[in-house]
Design a protein around this motif. Structure first.
Motif: not given
Ligand code: CA
Ligand code: IPD
Ligand code: CA
Length: 266
Positions: A69, A86, A89, A213-214
């Motif tokens: 990220e 990430d 998150d 990346w989520d």
């Molecule tokens: Ca995220």
């Protein structure tokens, strides 16, 4: 439960970054934060966690590329492998002292996600998965929920906020969904939303406008727990398209249908 060498590397990186995040979470009030955009803060904790993960993974597999990220894309000599990360998150939860946040690490091989780790350091919950090897929460094997009816289902979602678009569209989707389900939840970490679907805690989940990346690690977890994942149109463009719908086979199908229904005034 035996883990492969590569999954061990990912777990070590996530746990080390998790210890750093947990320390900073304890002192969240004292953290200096910089404003990246309204409602979307990036803290020093976030950067520290990313640096730890970058260092650990680079040391263990020097040639692999990254998509992170904060760093963005980092090319590696090995074009077959890429880490999708990430480091934090659930930033908004983190900054507000809500212990629902995670580290998400996925390994992509030739365009396919083959290993995944999602770690919530505040609850010490470690989700792991390897392609073909099932999904686990700590040492317990995971299975998506067995509920077949939307009327029994608890469905997770993401709510757009200040600085994000899609407000009107989300309200239409929510109106359709909330009229048919037992409950709607908004955890605030898309990675954990998917991990909760894999664990059968939530029966389904949908969100739009997400980043690779989520969701990269969570997609593998849900599938390896026997669930289904698609984009909002039922296709497979979740990483680049940003929309995602997940659940067990029946809930996934029903949720897709419900989300697409033309809204009728009630
Ligand atoms: Ca995220
Ligand atoms: C966010 C979380 C949240 C989702 C947002 C994401 P961040 O990630 O996953 O649940 O609704 O769209 O941006 O900013 O906390 O890494
Ligand atoms: Ca983040």
């Amino acid at each position: 439960m035996a883990r492969s060498a590569i999954l061990n590397v990912m777990v070590q990186a996530a746990m080390k970054a998790g210890r750093s995040l947990a320390r900073d979470f304890g002192e969240v009030q004292n953290l200096q934060v910089s404003l990246k955009g309204p409602g979307d803060y990036v803290s020093q904790a976030d950067r520290k966690a990313e640096d730890i993960i970058f260092a650990e993974l680079s040391k263990a597999r020097p040639g692999y590329g990254f998509l992170m990220e904060e760093r963005g894309a980092v090319e590696g000599e090995d074009s077959q492998h890429r880490w999708i990360v990430d480091p934090l998150d659930g930033t908004t939860n983190f900054l507000h002292g809500i212990p629902v946040f995670s580290i998400s690490i996925a390994l992509e091989r030739q365009g396919q996600i083959v290993a995944a780790v999602i770690y919530n350091p505040a609850m010490d919950e470690l989700y792991t998965s390897e392609r073909g090897g099932g999904a686990f929460l700590n040492d317990r094997r995971l299975r998506v929920s067995g509920r077949a009816k939307l009327s029994d289902a608890v469905i997770g979602c993401g709510v757009p906020h200040l600085g994000r678009g899609h407000h009107g569209n989300f309200l239409l989707e929510l109106r359709n969904v909330m009229g048919e389900v037992a409950g709607v939840r908004r955890l605030g970490s898309a990675a954990l939303d998917l991990a909760y679907v894999a664990a059968g805690r939530m029966d389904g989940f949908w969100e739009t406008a997400l980043s690779p990346w989520d969701v990269a690690a969570g997609i593998l977890l849900v599938r390896e727990a026997g669930g289904f994942v698609s984009d909002g149109k039922g296709g497979q463009d979740m990483l680049d398209g940003g929309s995602i719908v997940a659940g067990n086979e029946t809930i996934h199908r029903s949720l897709l249908k419900t989300l697409k229904k033309p809204v009728t005034p009630r």
